[in-house]
Design a protein around this motif. Structure first.
Motif, PDB file in Angstrom:
ATOM      1  N   ASP A 192      20.513  17.709 -30.687  1.00 38.27           N
ATOM      2  CA  ASP A 192      19.499  18.254 -31.589  1.00 38.27           C
ATOM      3  C   ASP A 192      19.250  19.743 -31.338  1.00 38.27           C
ATOM      4  N   TYR A 207      21.982  21.660 -33.044  1.00 36.00           N
ATOM      5  CA  TYR A 207      21.796  21.622 -34.505  1.00 36.00           C
ATOM      6  C   TYR A 207      20.699  22.604 -34.914  1.00 36.00           C
ATOM      7  N   HIS A 208      19.637  22.638 -34.153  1.00 39.72           N
ATOM      8  CA  HIS A 208      18.556  23.581 -34.458  1.00 39.72           C
ATOM      9  C   HIS A 208      19.062  25.021 -34.344  1.00 39.72           C
ATOM     10  N   LEU A 246      21.175  25.728 -37.389  1.00 34.80           N
ATOM     11  CA  LEU A 246      20.311  25.840 -38.566  1.00 34.80           C
ATOM     12  C   LEU A 246      19.590  27.185 -38.620  1.00 34.80           C
ATOM     13  N   SER A 247      19.403  27.799 -37.465  1.00 34.89           N
ATOM     14  CA  SER A 247      18.693  29.090 -37.428  1.00 34.89           C
ATOM     15  C   SER A 247      19.590  30.251 -37.849  1.00 34.89           C
ATOM     16  N   THR A 266      23.377  22.877 -44.030  1.00 35.71           N
ATOM     17  CA  THR A 266      21.964  22.738 -43.689  1.00 35.71           C
ATOM     18  C   THR A 266      21.494  21.313 -43.948  1.00 35.71           C
ATOM     19  N   ARG A 267      21.864  20.768 -45.093  1.00 28.77           N
ATOM     20  CA  ARG A 267      21.474  19.405 -45.454  1.00 28.77           C
ATOM     21  C   ARG A 267      22.050  18.392 -44.457  1.00 28.77           C
ATOM     22  N   GLN A 311      20.268  18.592 -41.056  1.00 33.06           N
ATOM     23  CA  GLN A 311      18.913  18.040 -41.130  1.00 33.06           C
ATOM     24  C   GLN A 311      18.958  16.516 -41.207  1.00 33.06           C
ATOM     25  N   LYS A 312      19.944  15.970 -41.923  1.00 35.31           N
ATOM     26  CA  LYS A 312      20.085  14.510 -41.980  1.00 35.31           C
ATOM     27  C   LYS A 312      20.377  13.947 -40.600  1.00 35.31           C
ATOM     28  N   ARG A 313      21.219  14.627 -39.841  1.00 41.62           N
ATOM     29  CA  ARG A 313      21.485  14.171 -38.479  1.00 41.62           C
ATOM     30  C   ARG A 313      20.215  14.172 -37.642  1.00 41.62           C
ATOM     31  N   ARG A 314      19.442  15.224 -37.755  1.00 42.01           N
ATOM     32  CA  ARG A 314      18.226  15.324 -36.944  1.00 42.01           C
ATOM     33  C   ARG A 314      17.230  14.224 -37.310  1.00 42.01           C
ATOM     34  N   LEU A 315      17.185  13.873 -38.590  1.00 42.38           N
ATOM     35  CA  LEU A 315      16.260  12.821 -39.025  1.00 42.38           C
ATOM     36  C   LEU A 315      16.753  11.432 -38.647  1.00 42.38           C
TER      37      LEU A 315
END
Length: 229
Positions: free
Chosen positions: A185, A188-189, A192-193, A202-203, A206-210
């Motif tokens: 995570d 991924y963050h 994403l930054s 990006t999508r 974010q799906k992985r993080r959720l």
């Protein structure tokens, strides 16, 4: 630094045993118009996964071809630009020294790096090598994609010049984070930054993080469930 680029465009055509593709491209000379959706005269098939504002141009390093010829000697003669369906071919720019969000000046245009190219099964059919998309992903010799920040006239006579760099994540780093690491995570963050990252990446991140899990790559790499060994 200035990087002279060869330019290629292609039209959609049918491939027996696969789906339509515009991976077969030809070199063009002289001035071309570059718009938000890419080069004048260039086409993409299946536009939900190819082309669009975040994937208007594909760039592939020409120096990779010599390595592919060694790795796949039975198809060595096929590994010359633009065999991977790229729009831009250069020497000197690679996944290690190009960064997510980089903005290049090209003639009248400004183009921004959005993501590594996500290899798909169509390259397998194009080369007749059943696992080439997987090999591209494993080696991170994928090339990368651009959005067009400012359109205008471009040509092979106007080299690429780095105009702005805003992130510390190379295209290689992005590929490693997305495809080679177990779920992470924090990474991924970090990705994403990166300014300029494509909407689709990006999508996905974010799906992985959720969900707390990594999606299956099989359909993209093979066009179906992963073949049994």
């Amino acid at each position: 630094m200035h990087y002279p680029a060869e330019i290629y465009i292609g039209q959609v055509r049918d491939y027996p045993g696969s789906r339509p593709s515009a991976i077969g491209k030809v070199q063009v000379e002289g001035a071309l118009t570059l718009t938000d959706l890419g080069l004048q005269g260039d086409e993409q098939a299946e536009k939900t996964i190819h082309g669009g504002p975040d994937r208007a141009l594909c760039h592939y390093p020409r120096e990779h071809y010599a390595r592919w010829a060694l790795d796949c000697p039975e198809q060595a003669e096929r590994f010359v630009a633009p065999a991977f369906g790229e729009n831009l071919s250069t020497v000197g720019l690679t996944e290690e020294n190009v960064f997510i969000g980089d903005i290049f000046r090209w003639g009248e245009a400004l183009i921004q790096v959005t993501q590594p190219r996500s290899p798909c099964f169509k390259v397998n059919f194009h080369f007749g090598i059943s696992d080439l998309a997987l090999l591209m992903q494993q080696t991170t010799r994928t090339g990368w994609l651009y959005r067009v920040i400012q359109g205008g006239n471009v040509s092979a006579d106007t080299p690429l010049e780095l105009a702005s760099r805003t992130s510390d994540i190379s295209v290689h780093d992005a590929a490693v984070i997305a495809w080679h690491m177990p779920f992470d995570d924090d990474q991924y963050h970090r990705l994403l930054s990166a300014s300029g990252l494509s909407v689709s990446w990006t999508r996905t991140l974010q799906k992985r993080r959720l969900s707390g899990s990594i999606e299956d790559f099989s359909r993209r790499l093979w066009g179906k469930a992963k073949p049994a060994k």
